[in-house]
Design an enzyme around this catalytic site. Structure first.
Site, PDB file in Angstrom:
ATOM      1  N   GLU A   1       0.836  -1.114   0.012  1.00 32.86           N
ATOM      2  CA  GLU A   1       0.020  -0.014   0.028  1.00 32.86           C
ATOM      3  C   GLU A   1       1.012   1.249  -0.030  1.00 32.86           C
ATOM      4  OE1 GLU A   1      -2.292   1.115   3.472  1.00 32.86           O
ATOM      5  OE2 GLU A   1      -1.212  -0.198   4.752  1.00 32.86           O
TER       6      GLU A   1
ATOM      7  N   GLU B   1     -10.792   1.317   8.717  1.00 30.46           N
ATOM      8  CA  GLU B   1      -9.757   1.333   9.382  1.00 30.46           C
ATOM      9  C   GLU B   1      -9.755   2.856   9.871  1.00 30.46           C
ATOM     10  OE1 GLU B   1      -5.156   0.073   8.685  1.00 30.46           O
ATOM     11  OE2 GLU B   1      -6.083   1.428   7.462  1.00 30.46           O
TER      12      GLU B   1
END
Length: 271
Positions: A155, A256
């Site tokens: 990521e 998240e």
């Protein structure tokens, strides 16, 4: 397929942190969700004792939820670190030691997505040396993940909170993904598209979605500023999620974000 058809997984490393780790899977289930994900839960130990692993496995199984995502050892996260695999010395050694632990644990619970945070740039170390180390370690992890039928995720983070992290755009992360797949020939490295990080970076998110949806293995969300509950900031998360589904993404979306004043129990009303 649209926004209401998406499936979600709750990150218990940022939500329900008012509870002990072993109580969080049951809290997720009580909130109506069937999936959990987490960062590596023991920053102090790349190879924790068997008792800690067994206790967490039991907590997940007894809660009746599915572990859908797990980070490899990443140093102090949350904290000053942003991964270990590109950091020469002890950090990278701990990452290597952790790979078999993570894949065994994930495999025993049917988890098929493993996130490998890249790590910060280190003063006095040639970035090219760090990138070479990172590629070697990512390939090692990708092969191990392949052994349990899992994907390896890479990521991009935002430059505001993680200025020393070298992957600050979707294209930078996808370039690493492509390098790993080219090296291993397995094709199981995928992009983790975190819409919060892309939004904070000011990236053209619709364009990134259109360009990279095909190589995206997981999506995570939070609003900005503040990494808060969707709807509390300025990011058009609903529109971006709709665009993702229109582009063919049919995987999970990781929640998240920080729960805010409502607490974790009230962090899902936006849905």
């Amino acid at each position: 397929m649209g926004f209401t058809d998406l499936r979600y997984t709750v990150n218990v490393s940022i939500l329900f942190t008012e509870l002990p780790l072993l109580e969080r899977p049951a809290a997720v289930a009580a909130s109506g969700f069937g999936n959990v994900e987490m960062w590596w839960p023991w920053p102090d130990a790349a190879v924790p004792d068997r008792g800690r692993l067994d206790a967490l496995r039991r907590a997940i199984e007894e809660a009746g939820v599915r572990l859908t995502g797990l980070n490899f050892y990443s140093g102090q996260l949350p904290g000053p670190d942003r991964g270990a695999l590109s950091v020469p010395g002890v950090a990278a050694e701990r990452f290597r030691e952790n790979v078999d632990v993570v894949t065994e644990f994930a495999g025993s619970l049917g988890c098929r997505a493993l996130n490998a945070p890249y790590g910060n740039r280190i003063d006095g170390v040639d970035p090219a040396e760090q990138d070479e180390l990172a590629l070697d370690n990512l390939a090692y992890a990708a092969r191990a993940a392949h052994g349990i039928g899992a994907v390896l995720l890479v990521e991009a983070l935002n430059r505001v909170e993680s200025p020393r992290y070298p992957l600050h755009s979707a294209s930078a992360a996808v370039d690493v993904v492509n390098r790993v797949n080219s090296l291993t020939g397995l094709g199981n490295a995928r992009y983790l598209m975190d819409l919060y990080h892309l939004g904070v970076n000011g990236e053209d998110v619709p364009a990134a979605i259109d360009r990279h949806a095909g190589v995206t293995g997981h999506v995570q969300i939070a609003d900005a500023p503040g990494r808060g509950v969707p709807g509390t900031g300025t990011l058009p998360l609903r529109a971006w999620l709709e665009r993702l589904t229109d582009a063919g993404y049919d995987g999970l979306v990781g929640l998240e974000y920080m729960p805010g004043d409502a607490g974790s129990g009230g962090a899902f009303e936006w849905l």
